[in-house]
Design a protein around this motif. Sequence first.
Motif, mmCIF file in Angstrom:
data_model
loop_
_atom_site.group_PDB
_atom_site.id
_atom_site.type_symbol
_atom_site.label_atom_id
_atom_site.label_comp_id
_atom_site.label_asym_id
_atom_site.label_seq_id
_atom_site.Cartn_x
_atom_site.Cartn_y
_atom_site.Cartn_z
ATOM 1 N N SER A 28 0.829 -1.216 0.000
ATOM 2 C CA SER A 28 0.000 0.000 0.000
ATOM 3 C C SER A 28 0.862 1.264 0.000
ATOM 4 O O SER A 28 0.387 2.346 -0.331
ATOM 5 C CB SER A 28 -0.961 0.010 1.188
ATOM 6 N N TYR A 29 2.133 1.132 0.380
ATOM 7 C CA TYR A 29 3.068 2.262 0.358
ATOM 8 C C TYR A 29 3.914 2.274 -0.913
ATOM 9 O O TYR A 29 4.791 3.110 -1.076
ATOM 10 C CB TYR A 29 3.992 2.211 1.582
ATOM 11 N N ASN A 30 3.659 1.302 -1.786
ATOM 12 C CA ASN A 30 4.389 1.166 -3.047
ATOM 13 C C ASN A 30 5.896 0.962 -2.822
ATOM 14 O O ASN A 30 6.710 1.502 -3.563
ATOM 15 C CB ASN A 30 4.116 2.367 -3.958
ATOM 16 N N LEU A 31 6.227 0.205 -1.791
ATOM 17 C CA LEU A 31 7.621 -0.124 -1.521
ATOM 18 C C LEU A 31 7.917 -1.500 -2.088
ATOM 19 O O LEU A 31 7.281 -2.481 -1.718
ATOM 20 C CB LEU A 31 7.916 -0.106 -0.019
ATOM 21 N N LYS A 32 8.871 -1.562 -2.985
ATOM 22 C CA LYS A 32 9.228 -2.829 -3.623
ATOM 23 C C LYS A 32 10.710 -3.114 -3.413
ATOM 24 O O LYS A 32 11.506 -2.195 -3.230
ATOM 25 C CB LYS A 32 8.917 -2.761 -5.112
ATOM 26 N N GLY A 33 11.051 -4.382 -3.482
ATOM 27 C CA GLY A 33 12.449 -4.787 -3.382
ATOM 28 C C GLY A 33 13.114 -4.226 -2.133
ATOM 29 O O GLY A 33 12.539 -4.265 -1.047
ATOM 30 N N PRO A 34 14.300 -3.673 -2.307
ATOM 31 C CA PRO A 34 15.072 -3.206 -1.145
ATOM 32 C C PRO A 34 14.719 -1.800 -0.668
ATOM 33 O O PRO A 34 15.406 -1.250 0.188
ATOM 34 C CB PRO A 34 16.507 -3.246 -1.666
ATOM 35 N N MET A 35 13.634 -1.233 -1.185
ATOM 36 C CA MET A 35 13.310 0.151 -0.828
ATOM 37 C C MET A 35 13.143 0.328 0.685
ATOM 38 O O MET A 35 13.603 1.321 1.253
ATOM 39 C CB MET A 35 12.054 0.610 -1.571
ATOM 40 N N PHE A 36 12.504 -0.650 1.335
ATOM 41 C CA PHE A 36 12.291 -0.530 2.779
ATOM 42 C C PHE A 36 13.622 -0.542 3.529
ATOM 43 O O PHE A 36 13.777 0.146 4.537
ATOM 44 C CB PHE A 36 11.357 -1.634 3.297
ATOM 45 N N ALA A 37 14.593 -1.311 3.025
ATOM 46 C CA ALA A 37 15.904 -1.381 3.684
ATOM 47 C C ALA A 37 16.619 -0.033 3.615
ATOM 48 O O ALA A 37 17.279 0.381 4.576
ATOM 49 C CB ALA A 37 16.756 -2.471 3.044
ATOM 50 N N PHE A 38 16.475 0.671 2.498
ATOM 51 C CA PHE A 38 17.077 2.002 2.374
ATOM 52 C C PHE A 38 16.434 2.973 3.367
ATOM 53 O O PHE A 38 17.130 3.742 4.019
ATOM 54 C CB PHE A 38 16.954 2.518 0.938
ATOM 55 N N LEU A 39 15.101 2.910 3.481
ATOM 56 C CA LEU A 39 14.411 3.806 4.418
ATOM 57 C C LEU A 39 14.803 3.498 5.863
ATOM 58 O O LEU A 39 15.068 4.416 6.639
ATOM 59 C CB LEU A 39 12.891 3.698 4.250
#
Length: 157
Positions: A28-39
């Motif tokens: 729902s936040y449109n986070l794919k792949g490693p995007m969450f790790a960067f955040l």
Amino acid sequence: MKQSERIGAKIAYIFSHNHRYIERALESYNLKGPMFAFLLTLSHKDGCSQECLARYLKFSKATATRVITTLEKQGYVYREKDEDDRRIYRVFISDEGRGLIPAINSALQEWNDIFLSDLSDEEEQIFRNLLDKTKNTLVEFDRKSSKQMKNNYQISG
């Protein structure tokens, strides 16, 4: 190897399930792949360079640039040129990006709860200790490999 089992295949299976679970939880936040790790990384290393982020997370510079560009378009991060070295971009998490950290942490905790659900407290502690031990082995391997590559470059360069 003690048996003809492939540990890498088991690790890949776990990684794949982890990846799919986190992506679904954060879709729902449109986070794919490693995007969450960067955040997550920026939430405690705000303002580090793109190159630093790539190295820390073990991604190529190209992958880091793609991820950061996407996060920037979504309003989750912003970049600024370093005041001392204009070639370097510093990456900062925006307020909107910082607002996602609780959801990311929640998804990761849910995954850990599922993943470890059949282990006793003692088994979980042993498992975590073994993971730490193998991770430390790889960190040392990387350190030695990096040193060897530098030595080889100096000899041939």
